[in-house]
Design a protein around this motif. Sequence first.
Motif, PDB file in Angstrom:
ATOM      1  N   LEU A  36     -33.630  35.491 118.108  1.00  0.00           N
ATOM      2  CA  LEU A  36     -34.091  35.882 116.810  1.00  0.00           C
ATOM      3  C   LEU A  36     -35.461  36.585 117.254  1.00  0.00           C
ATOM      4  O   LEU A  36     -36.318  36.225 118.236  1.00  0.00           O
ATOM      5  CB  LEU A  36     -34.651  34.673 116.109  1.00  0.00           C
ATOM      6  N   GLY A  37     -36.094  37.556 116.588  1.00  0.00           N
ATOM      7  CA  GLY A  37     -37.192  38.173 116.846  1.00  0.00           C
ATOM      8  C   GLY A  37     -38.454  37.173 116.390  1.00  0.00           C
ATOM      9  O   GLY A  37     -39.327  37.136 117.063  1.00  0.00           O
TER      10      GLY A  37
ATOM     11  N   ARG B  69     -39.870  31.219 112.249  1.00  0.00           N
ATOM     12  CA  ARG B  69     -39.253  31.550 111.082  1.00  0.00           C
ATOM     13  C   ARG B  69     -37.766  30.984 110.803  1.00  0.00           C
ATOM     14  O   ARG B  69     -37.242  31.409 109.664  1.00  0.00           O
ATOM     15  CB  ARG B  69     -39.228  32.926 110.570  1.00  0.00           C
TER      16      ARG B  69
ATOM     17  N   LYS C 295     -35.964  29.568 107.883  1.00  0.00           N
ATOM     18  CA  LYS C 295     -35.704  30.294 106.722  1.00  0.00           C
ATOM     19  C   LYS C 295     -34.268  30.791 106.511  1.00  0.00           C
ATOM     20  O   LYS C 295     -33.696  31.154 105.594  1.00  0.00           O
ATOM     21  CB  LYS C 295     -36.518  31.906 106.583  1.00  0.00           C
ATOM     22  N   ALA C 296     -33.586  30.671 107.796  1.00  0.00           N
ATOM     23  CA  ALA C 296     -32.173  30.940 107.755  1.00  0.00           C
ATOM     24  C   ALA C 296     -31.413  30.403 106.633  1.00  0.00           C
ATOM     25  O   ALA C 296     -30.123  30.445 106.575  1.00  0.00           O
ATOM     26  CB  ALA C 296     -31.410  31.064 109.292  1.00  0.00           C
TER      27      ALA C 296
ATOM     28  N   ARG D 298     -29.713  31.637 102.297  1.00  0.00           N
ATOM     29  CA  ARG D 298     -28.565  32.218 101.842  1.00  0.00           C
ATOM     30  C   ARG D 298     -27.288  31.505 102.132  1.00  0.00           C
ATOM     31  O   ARG D 298     -26.240  32.374 102.461  1.00  0.00           O
ATOM     32  CB  ARG D 298     -28.709  33.707 102.312  1.00  0.00           C
TER      33      ARG D 298
ATOM     34  N   SER E 113     -24.146  34.276 103.269  1.00  0.00           N
ATOM     35  CA  SER E 113     -24.255  34.451 104.566  1.00  0.00           C
ATOM     36  C   SER E 113     -23.531  33.304 105.680  1.00  0.00           C
ATOM     37  O   SER E 113     -23.940  32.275 105.723  1.00  0.00           O
ATOM     38  CB  SER E 113     -25.599  34.561 104.985  1.00  0.00           C
TER      39      SER E 113
ATOM     40  N   SER F 130     -26.236  31.854 107.744  1.00  0.00           N
ATOM     41  CA  SER F 130     -26.915  30.856 107.229  1.00  0.00           C
ATOM     42  C   SER F 130     -26.012  29.349 107.178  1.00  0.00           C
ATOM     43  O   SER F 130     -26.557  28.335 107.351  1.00  0.00           O
ATOM     44  CB  SER F 130     -27.279  31.419 105.715  1.00  0.00           C
TER      45      SER F 130
ATOM     46  N   CYS G 144     -27.315  38.795 105.299  1.00  0.00           N
ATOM     47  CA  CYS G 144     -28.883  38.416 105.696  1.00  0.00           C
ATOM     48  C   CYS G 144     -28.988  36.948 105.291  1.00  0.00           C
ATOM     49  O   CYS G 144     -28.953  36.305 104.238  1.00  0.00           O
ATOM     50  CB  CYS G 144     -29.655  39.093 104.857  1.00  0.00           C
ATOM     51  N   PRO G 145     -29.069  35.831 106.440  1.00  0.00           N
ATOM     52  CA  PRO G 145     -29.420  34.793 106.097  1.00  0.00           C
ATOM     53  C   PRO G 145     -30.621  34.218 105.433  1.00  0.00           C
ATOM     54  O   PRO G 145     -30.707  32.934 104.875  1.00  0.00           O
ATOM     55  CB  PRO G 145     -29.330  33.774 107.659  1.00  0.00           C
ATOM     56  N   THR G 146     -31.650  35.004 105.509  1.00  0.00           N
ATOM     57  CA  THR G 146     -32.919  34.652 104.702  1.00  0.00           C
ATOM     58  C   THR G 146     -33.334  35.184 103.416  1.00  0.00           C
ATOM     59  O   THR G 146     -34.014  34.881 102.784  1.00  0.00           O
ATOM     60  CB  THR G 146     -33.905  35.058 105.571  1.00  0.00           C
ATOM     61  N   GLY G 147     -32.340  36.433 102.865  1.00  0.00           N
ATOM     62  CA  GLY G 147     -32.543  36.783 101.891  1.00  0.00           C
ATOM     63  C   GLY G 147     -33.470  37.934 102.079  1.00  0.00           C
ATOM     64  O   GLY G 147     -33.965  38.623 101.154  1.00  0.00           O
TER      65      GLY G 147
ATOM     66  N   TYR H   5     -40.272  42.121 105.205  1.00  0.00           N
ATOM     67  CA  TYR H   5     -40.651  41.646 106.501  1.00  0.00           C
ATOM     68  C   TYR H   5     -41.063  40.475 106.686  1.00  0.00           C
ATOM     69  O   TYR H   5     -41.234  39.918 107.932  1.00  0.00           O
ATOM     70  CB  TYR H   5     -41.836  42.548 107.148  1.00  0.00           C
ATOM     71  N   ASP H   6     -41.797  39.657 105.896  1.00  0.00           N
ATOM     72  CA  ASP H   6     -42.376  38.399 106.012  1.00  0.00           C
ATOM     73  C   ASP H   6     -41.009  37.463 106.102  1.00  0.00           C
ATOM     74  O   ASP H   6     -41.321  36.339 106.798  1.00  0.00           O
ATOM     75  CB  ASP H   6     -42.998  38.128 104.835  1.00  0.00           C
ATOM     76  N   ASP H   7     -40.185  37.924 105.584  1.00  0.00           N
ATOM     77  CA  ASP H   7     -38.832  36.682 105.652  1.00  0.00           C
ATOM     78  C   ASP H   7     -37.970  37.103 106.842  1.00  0.00           C
ATOM     79  O   ASP H   7     -36.895  36.392 107.071  1.00  0.00           O
ATOM     80  CB  ASP H   7     -38.106  36.808 104.513  1.00  0.00           C
ATOM     81  N   CYS H   8     -37.883  38.289 107.252  1.00  0.00           N
ATOM     82  CA  CYS H   8     -36.859  38.811 108.304  1.00  0.00           C
ATOM     83  C   CYS H   8     -37.132  37.908 109.459  1.00  0.00           C
ATOM     84  O   CYS H   8     -38.363  38.019 110.056  1.00  0.00           O
ATOM     85  CB  CYS H   8     -36.983  40.287 108.659  1.00  0.00           C
ATOM     86  N   ILE H   9     -35.860  37.352 109.954  1.00  0.00           N
ATOM     87  CA  ILE H   9     -36.283  36.419 111.372  1.00  0.00           C
ATOM     88  C   ILE H   9     -35.862  37.310 112.280  1.00  0.00           C
ATOM     89  O   ILE H   9     -35.777  36.765 113.532  1.00  0.00           O
ATOM     90  CB  ILE H   9     -35.354  35.170 111.283  1.00  0.00           C
ATOM     91  N   GLY H  10     -35.167  38.459 112.304  1.00  0.00           N
ATOM     92  CA  GLY H  10     -34.926  39.577 113.380  1.00  0.00           C
ATOM     93  C   GLY H  10     -33.542  39.053 113.970  1.00  0.00           C
ATOM     94  O   GLY H  10     -33.420  38.999 115.122  1.00  0.00           O
ATOM     95  N   CYS H  11     -32.661  38.561 113.150  1.00  0.00           N
ATOM     96  CA  CYS H  11     -31.414  38.183 113.504  1.00  0.00           C
ATOM     97  C   CYS H  11     -30.374  39.457 113.853  1.00  0.00           C
ATOM     98  O   CYS H  11     -29.406  39.177 114.667  1.00  0.00           O
ATOM     99  CB  CYS H  11     -30.654  37.072 112.749  1.00  0.00           C
TER     100      CYS H  11
ATOM    101  N   LYS I  90     -40.672  42.967 115.730  1.00  0.00           N
ATOM    102  CA  LYS I  90     -39.733  42.006 115.734  1.00  0.00           C
ATOM    103  C   LYS I  90     -38.883  41.806 114.261  1.00  0.00           C
ATOM    104  O   LYS I  90     -38.580  40.630 113.928  1.00  0.00           O
ATOM    105  CB  LYS I  90     -40.186  40.643 116.248  1.00  0.00           C
ATOM    106  N   VAL I  91     -38.759  42.919 113.531  1.00  0.00           N
ATOM    107  CA  VAL I  91     -38.322  42.819 112.219  1.00  0.00           C
ATOM    108  C   VAL I  91     -37.346  44.037 112.254  1.00  0.00           C
ATOM    109  O   VAL I  91     -37.531  44.812 112.772  1.00  0.00           O
ATOM    110  CB  VAL I  91     -39.071  42.787 111.208  1.00  0.00           C
ATOM    111  N   MET I  92     -36.319  43.961 111.240  1.00  0.00           N
ATOM    112  CA  MET I  92     -35.295  44.851 111.097  1.00  0.00           C
ATOM    113  C   MET I  92     -35.956  46.060 109.965  1.00  0.00           C
ATOM    114  O   MET I  92     -36.670  45.554 109.111  1.00  0.00           O
ATOM    115  CB  MET I  92     -34.143  44.597 110.493  1.00  0.00           C
TER     116      MET I  92
END
Lengths: 337, 254
Positions: free
Chosen positions: A66-67, A71, A74-75, A78, A82, A85, B85-88, B103-109, B128-130
Amino acid sequence: MHPPISLIFFFLTAGTSIGLFIFTYFIEFLTLFGKGQGLPKEVVLVSGVISLILIGAGAIGASFHLGHKLRAWKAIKRFNTSWLSREAVFSGAYGFTLLIYLVLKYFEVSPFLEHTFGIITWILGILSGFSTAMIYASNKFVLEWNTGITVIYYLLMYLMLGSSAFTIISYFYNLPYTGTFLFLTFLFVLLGLGFRIAFNVRQFYIKRPTLNEALNLPHNRSIRVIDKSSTTDNYCTTEFYYAKGKQMLPTFIPLAYLFTFVIPLFLLIYIYVTDVVNLPLLVLIYLSILAGSAIERWCFFVEGNHVQNLFYGLYPEEGYKLRKGYMERKETRISIY
Amino acid sequence: MPQYALVIDLNTCVGCHACATNCKEWNTQAAFGPLSDYDPYGREASGVWYNRIFTYETGEFPETQVFHLPKSCLHCQDAPCVPVCPTGASYKREQDGIVLVNYDDCIGCKLCSWACPYGCREFDEADKVMKKCTLCIDRIYDETLPPEHRQPACVLTCPARARFFGDIEDPNSEVYKLIKERNGFVLFPDMGTNPANHYLPRQETRINLEEFEKHILKPDNPLFLEVMRRHHTSSKAQAQETPQEEVTHSEELP
Ligand code: SF4
Ligand code: SF4
Ligand code: SF4
């Protein structure tokens, strides 16, 4: 596709963890129906703690993919759309209920609670493996992965890792299950071999899209990529096309077959024929499957071709050549000319 | 439901990369930036771009044609990058159909980039985000800009005027009409993504060269003498091959 080492690590640790627990608890589960004598408490605890450590290590390892590791929680947001998720939720819950199960077992609080948590953990483990497999299998744009074979093979690998690891524990504690698990390992490795072959053979028959389809051009129009918009590699080319890996694939696929299937099967047959069972041999079988699976997962990623590669002219054409006439038969919707 | 999108005319796109450059320029300073560069002054300079221009050649020599294909996020109506997207963090806006990344929610998966068949998302190694094209949402709703500037940066900058922006669901919009009148098409129609961005196909134009020659051979054409000389030599050669043909073309010229 570029193989992420952290995800391969997660596969090996989660696979061994979940596989091991599946068999450990299954023997316990059978006692509910008066079958078998279950396992000594010590064995359940040792096996359970190994599983717990492995799934924990796997989760930490996978977060390196993960980047933003912090966080990662948060996964879970969804869950209803997802698979990633779902994987996060199921594998997290699996680790958590496994811990509770072990605590209950250790203090021998109540057999009812113990079995309840055992069954929940068991189901969560399988759901976790299934969800991980579905992340790949549900991707419509990597045709090599987009098949049920991916899921079945994935779960079989968990079983291969689990049963070969459990054979070691069984032998180590002198339990009466060694023979059974040698057979199960043999069975799963054999089935795994079948599904891996199917996975590879299928790649030749996939109906691959062409650049013409991507650009919505007439199908009989020849087309060449002249400029890929950037003189160096970019995210799209490195993530979806691992050039060095593609070159190494012809060497690595045979290695994966050798370590995952050939060596373990050979050793298992050797055990049957000579009736010699010893710890080094069993450890060797597990390690061979482990190493083989690592290489196999690496190949799995590199074998995957994302359709976005079409725009860069990096998509394989073999599939197209094997199905001559397919393009001509397809209807052209809009012509650019 | 409105669906904002870009419509790109492949007849006029000259592949000058101005849109890509201006996109990078605008988005590096604006709300969705910066778009990181890696090793910018080195040999392997690379970085994040929202918009990339591909060039293709079709047909067989000598019947070949070259065309340029600018490709940014197509703001798919059934965007496959959103549900995975797992985080929405990836979402599609109800009010205008723009697909964005929080960008605040993206975990960069990176899963969303795997789920986009067009390769329109790029991972920013520095943040480190999409990241991906935002359809310049920070311009099109910016009321401090004059109305004619409330357009995506790439549209404003295109020197060939090959790019159009608007609501493709609104029958009164320019983009709607362009798509309808000129058979606008989408990339990868079979993928079930229903992209919002459309491309206008190339149209064949035939020029009657005989008509054309009359004009270029006017005596005041600066090339007149040159054309005459060539014509004369070739006619002479022809006359020598076929002596029975007495009349030379040069005499017939105006
Ligand atoms: S083009 Fe790709 S990133 Fe953009 S909306 Fe469609 S699937 Fe998502
Ligand atoms: S990289 Fe970010 S936006 Fe993409 S799927 Fe993962 S969390 Fe969502
Ligand atoms: S709409 Fe904006 S963000 Fe998208 S390609 Fe154009 S300039 Fe870039």
